[in-house]
Design an enzyme around this catalytic site. Structure first.
Site, PDB file in Angstrom:
ATOM      1  N   ASN A  44      11.650 -30.293  -4.351  1.00  0.00           N
ATOM      2  CA  ASN A  44      13.050 -30.425  -4.767  1.00  0.00           C
ATOM      3  C   ASN A  44      13.909 -30.097  -3.545  1.00  0.00           C
ATOM      4  O   ASN A  44      14.094 -28.932  -3.206  1.00  0.00           O
ATOM      5  CB  ASN A  44      13.311 -29.454  -5.924  1.00  0.00           C
ATOM      6  CG  ASN A  44      14.777 -29.378  -6.300  1.00  0.00           C
ATOM      7  OD1 ASN A  44      15.586 -30.208  -5.881  1.00  0.00           O
ATOM      8  ND2 ASN A  44      15.130 -28.369  -7.093  1.00  0.00           N
ATOM      9  N   TRP A  45      14.401 -31.138  -2.894  1.00  0.00           N
ATOM     10  CA  TRP A  45      15.142 -30.920  -1.637  1.00  0.00           C
ATOM     11  C   TRP A  45      16.542 -30.347  -1.881  1.00  0.00           C
ATOM     12  O   TRP A  45      17.204 -29.922  -0.936  1.00  0.00           O
ATOM     13  CB  TRP A  45      15.246 -32.239  -0.852  1.00  0.00           C
ATOM     14  CG  TRP A  45      13.939 -32.750  -0.342  1.00  0.00           C
ATOM     15  CD1 TRP A  45      12.678 -32.248  -0.596  1.00  0.00           C
ATOM     16  CD2 TRP A  45      13.745 -33.874   0.525  1.00  0.00           C
ATOM     17  NE1 TRP A  45      11.730 -32.999   0.051  1.00  0.00           N
ATOM     18  CE2 TRP A  45      12.358 -34.007   0.747  1.00  0.00           C
ATOM     19  CE3 TRP A  45      14.609 -34.792   1.124  1.00  0.00           C
ATOM     20  CZ2 TRP A  45      11.814 -35.009   1.552  1.00  0.00           C
ATOM     21  CZ3 TRP A  45      14.080 -35.792   1.927  1.00  0.00           C
ATOM     22  CH2 TRP A  45      12.696 -35.894   2.135  1.00  0.00           C
ATOM     23  N   LYS A  46      17.000 -30.387  -3.119  1.00  0.00           N
ATOM     24  CA  LYS A  46      18.356 -29.910  -3.451  1.00  0.00           C
ATOM     25  C   LYS A  46      19.382 -30.634  -2.564  1.00  0.00           C
ATOM     26  O   LYS A  46      19.176 -31.784  -2.204  1.00  0.00           O
ATOM     27  CB  LYS A  46      18.443 -28.384  -3.336  1.00  0.00           C
ATOM     28  CG  LYS A  46      17.319 -27.702  -4.135  1.00  0.00           C
ATOM     29  CD  LYS A  46      17.496 -26.220  -4.296  1.00  0.00           C
ATOM     30  CE  LYS A  46      16.316 -25.659  -5.077  1.00  0.00           C
ATOM     31  NZ  LYS A  46      16.431 -24.244  -5.387  1.00  0.00           N
ATOM     32  N   HIS A  95      17.529 -28.133 -14.300  1.00  0.00           N
ATOM     33  CA  HIS A  95      17.308 -27.121 -13.256  1.00  0.00           C
ATOM     34  C   HIS A  95      18.273 -25.951 -13.456  1.00  0.00           C
ATOM     35  O   HIS A  95      19.418 -26.147 -13.869  1.00  0.00           O
ATOM     36  CB  HIS A  95      17.493 -27.732 -11.864  1.00  0.00           C
ATOM     37  CG  HIS A  95      17.013 -26.821 -10.788  1.00  0.00           C
ATOM     38  ND1 HIS A  95      17.791 -25.794 -10.295  1.00  0.00           N
ATOM     39  CD2 HIS A  95      15.822 -26.737 -10.145  1.00  0.00           C
ATOM     40  CE1 HIS A  95      17.086 -25.130  -9.385  1.00  0.00           C
ATOM     41  NE2 HIS A  95      15.903 -25.687  -9.272  1.00  0.00           N
ATOM     42  N   GLU A 123      20.004 -24.326 -11.451  1.00  0.00           N
ATOM     43  CA  GLU A 123      21.283 -24.461 -10.737  1.00  0.00           C
ATOM     44  C   GLU A 123      22.236 -25.363 -11.520  1.00  0.00           C
ATOM     45  O   GLU A 123      23.457 -25.145 -11.531  1.00  0.00           O
ATOM     46  CB  GLU A 123      21.027 -24.973  -9.306  1.00  0.00           C
ATOM     47  CG  GLU A 123      20.439 -23.845  -8.454  1.00  0.00           C
ATOM     48  CD  GLU A 123      19.443 -24.298  -7.397  1.00  0.00           C
ATOM     49  OE1 GLU A 123      19.437 -25.472  -7.017  1.00  0.00           O
ATOM     50  OE2 GLU A 123      18.649 -23.437  -6.952  1.00  0.00           O
ATOM     51  N   GLU A 152      10.469 -22.040 -14.158  1.00  0.00           N
ATOM     52  CA  GLU A 152      11.115 -21.481 -12.966  1.00  0.00           C
ATOM     53  C   GLU A 152      11.933 -20.260 -13.355  1.00  0.00           C
ATOM     54  O   GLU A 152      13.099 -20.386 -13.762  1.00  0.00           O
ATOM     55  CB  GLU A 152      12.044 -22.526 -12.336  1.00  0.00           C
ATOM     56  CG  GLU A 152      11.327 -23.779 -11.892  1.00  0.00           C
ATOM     57  CD  GLU A 152      12.078 -24.471 -10.755  1.00  0.00           C
ATOM     58  OE1 GLU A 152      11.477 -24.623  -9.685  1.00  0.00           O
ATOM     59  OE2 GLU A 152      13.247 -24.833 -10.940  1.00  0.00           O
ATOM     60  N   GLY A 211      14.658 -19.276  -4.830  1.00  0.00           N
ATOM     61  CA  GLY A 211      15.390 -19.098  -3.579  1.00  0.00           C
ATOM     62  C   GLY A 211      15.546 -17.653  -3.154  1.00  0.00           C
ATOM     63  O   GLY A 211      16.311 -17.342  -2.252  1.00  0.00           O
ATOM     64  N   SER A 228      10.230 -19.663  -5.168  1.00  0.00           N
ATOM     65  CA  SER A 228       9.694 -19.046  -3.946  1.00  0.00           C
ATOM     66  C   SER A 228       8.193 -19.285  -3.773  1.00  0.00           C
ATOM     67  O   SER A 228       7.479 -18.418  -3.273  1.00  0.00           O
ATOM     68  CB  SER A 228      10.018 -17.550  -3.909  1.00  0.00           C
ATOM     69  OG  SER A 228      11.423 -17.360  -3.907  1.00  0.00           O
ATOM     70  N   GLY A 272      11.229 -25.647  -3.734  1.00  0.00           N
ATOM     71  CA  GLY A 272      12.547 -25.818  -3.138  1.00  0.00           C
ATOM     72  C   GLY A 272      12.470 -25.656  -1.629  1.00  0.00           C
ATOM     73  O   GLY A 272      12.095 -26.569  -0.897  1.00  0.00           O
ATOM     74  N   GLY A 273      12.813 -24.460  -1.153  1.00  0.00           N
ATOM     75  CA  GLY A 273      12.900 -24.184   0.281  1.00  0.00           C
ATOM     76  C   GLY A 273      11.703 -24.687   1.079  1.00  0.00           C
ATOM     77  O   GLY A 273      11.863 -25.310   2.143  1.00  0.00           O
TER      78      GLY A 273
HETATM   79  P1  PGA Z   1      12.623 -22.311  -4.214  1.00  0.00           P
HETATM   80  O1  PGA Z   1      13.285 -23.274  -5.313  1.00  0.00           O
HETATM   81  O2  PGA Z   1      11.217 -22.812  -3.998  1.00  0.00           O
HETATM   82  O3  PGA Z   1      13.485 -22.434  -3.014  1.00  0.00           O
HETATM   83  O4  PGA Z   1      12.619 -20.931  -4.816  1.00  0.00           O
HETATM   84  C1  PGA Z   1      12.544 -23.786  -6.385  1.00  0.00           C
HETATM   85  C2  PGA Z   1      13.426 -24.665  -7.245  1.00  0.00           C
HETATM   86  O5  PGA Z   1      14.609 -24.340  -7.411  1.00  0.00           O
HETATM   87  O6  PGA Z   1      12.977 -25.696  -7.756  1.00  0.00           O
END
Ligand code: PGA
Length: 251
Positions: free
Chosen positions: A10-12, A96, A98, A168, A174, A214, A235-236
């Site tokens: 997930n590149w956001k 998600h 967010e 999640e 994050g 994470s 994500g990251g």
């Molecule tokens: P993260 O994000 O790996 O940066 O914690 C995961 C996500 O939000 O899908």
């Protein structure tokens, strides 16, 4: 039946189109012989068509980060399932945290988006998870149950089988603090029990549940070894090809 592992990036809201294309090319090169893990990358909308071309002869599938539930019309800023499908998208992330936290996503909108995505031939990755406060006050199970029953209301088992669940925990996204492998596995087992009542035990055993929050190369192996963890939503660590591939093939 064994569940095939599924790792999605997930590149956001990260990377320019040029950076995204370079990243996709690196991932394609490194993943070209992988067939025992399903892999998807979910770049920003503006990159989809170009990256779709880059991955089209590779094992990597394209995902989007959201979808609107209406098919078309006066919805400024929104993208429909048909538009995503036409851009080569296979998967779409829905619900998600967010989106839930910053953009008014609710279980009702998640439900509408899942239906629209399935109607457009897309495969939803449906995100659920509790906040730290909810976990610490003993509300985790209730929160997950509400998110699942609301999100999947009125969705038949055969349609729901096209969905992947991403567990999640909000406190792990994050933050660098991942759920422990045992915490993740326990939550996944609980999620299966909810699906067992909602559909049946076969469904609960078949549905793939990714862990997200994470996840990185140095904790992926332990997380992915758990009985009920079927992959990851990353994500990251999905923004560097070497890190992402270190999760796809954990050491
Ligand atoms: P993260 O994000 O790996 O940066 O914690 C995961 C996500 O939000 O899908």
């Amino acid at each position: 039946m064994a569940r095939k592992k599924f790792i999605a990036g997930n590149w956001k809201m990260n990377t320019t189109p040029a950076e995204g294309i370079a990243l996709a090319r690196e991932i394609v090169t490194q993943a070209k012989n992988i067939s025992d893990v399903d892999i998807a990358i979910c770049p920003p909308y503006t990159h989809l068509a170009a990256i779709g071309e880059i991955i089209k002869d590779s094992p990597i599938k394209l995902g989007a980060q959201d979808v609107h539930w209406e098919p078309k019309g006066a919805f400024t800023g929104k993208i429909s399932a048909a538009m995503l499908g036409a851009a080569g998208v296979t998967y779409v992330i829905i619900g998600h945290s967010e989106q839930r936290t910053y953009f008014h996503e609710t279980d009702v909108s998640v439900n509408k988006k899942i239906k629209a995505a399935l109607g457009g031939g897309l495969l939803p990755i449906v995100c659920i998870g509790e906040t730290l406060e909810e976990r610490n006050s003993g509300k985790m199970e209730g929160v997950l149950k509400t998110q699942i029953t609301g999100g999947f209301a009125g969705i038949a088992k055969n349609d729901a089988l096209k969905c992947t669940i991403a567990y999640e925990p909000v406190w792990a996204i994050g933050t660098g603090v991942n759920a422990s492998p045992e915490q993740a596995n326990q939550a996944h087992i609980f999620i299966r029990s909810i699906f067992s009542s909602l559909y049946d035990v076969q469904f609960a055993q078949a549905v793939r549940i990714q862990y997200g929050g994470s996840m990185k190369p140095d904790n992926a192996k332990q997380l992915l070894q758990q009985s009920d963890v079927d992959g990851g939503l990353i994500g990251g660590a999905s923004l560097k090809a070497a890190d992402f591939m270190g999760i796809v093939i954990p050491r």
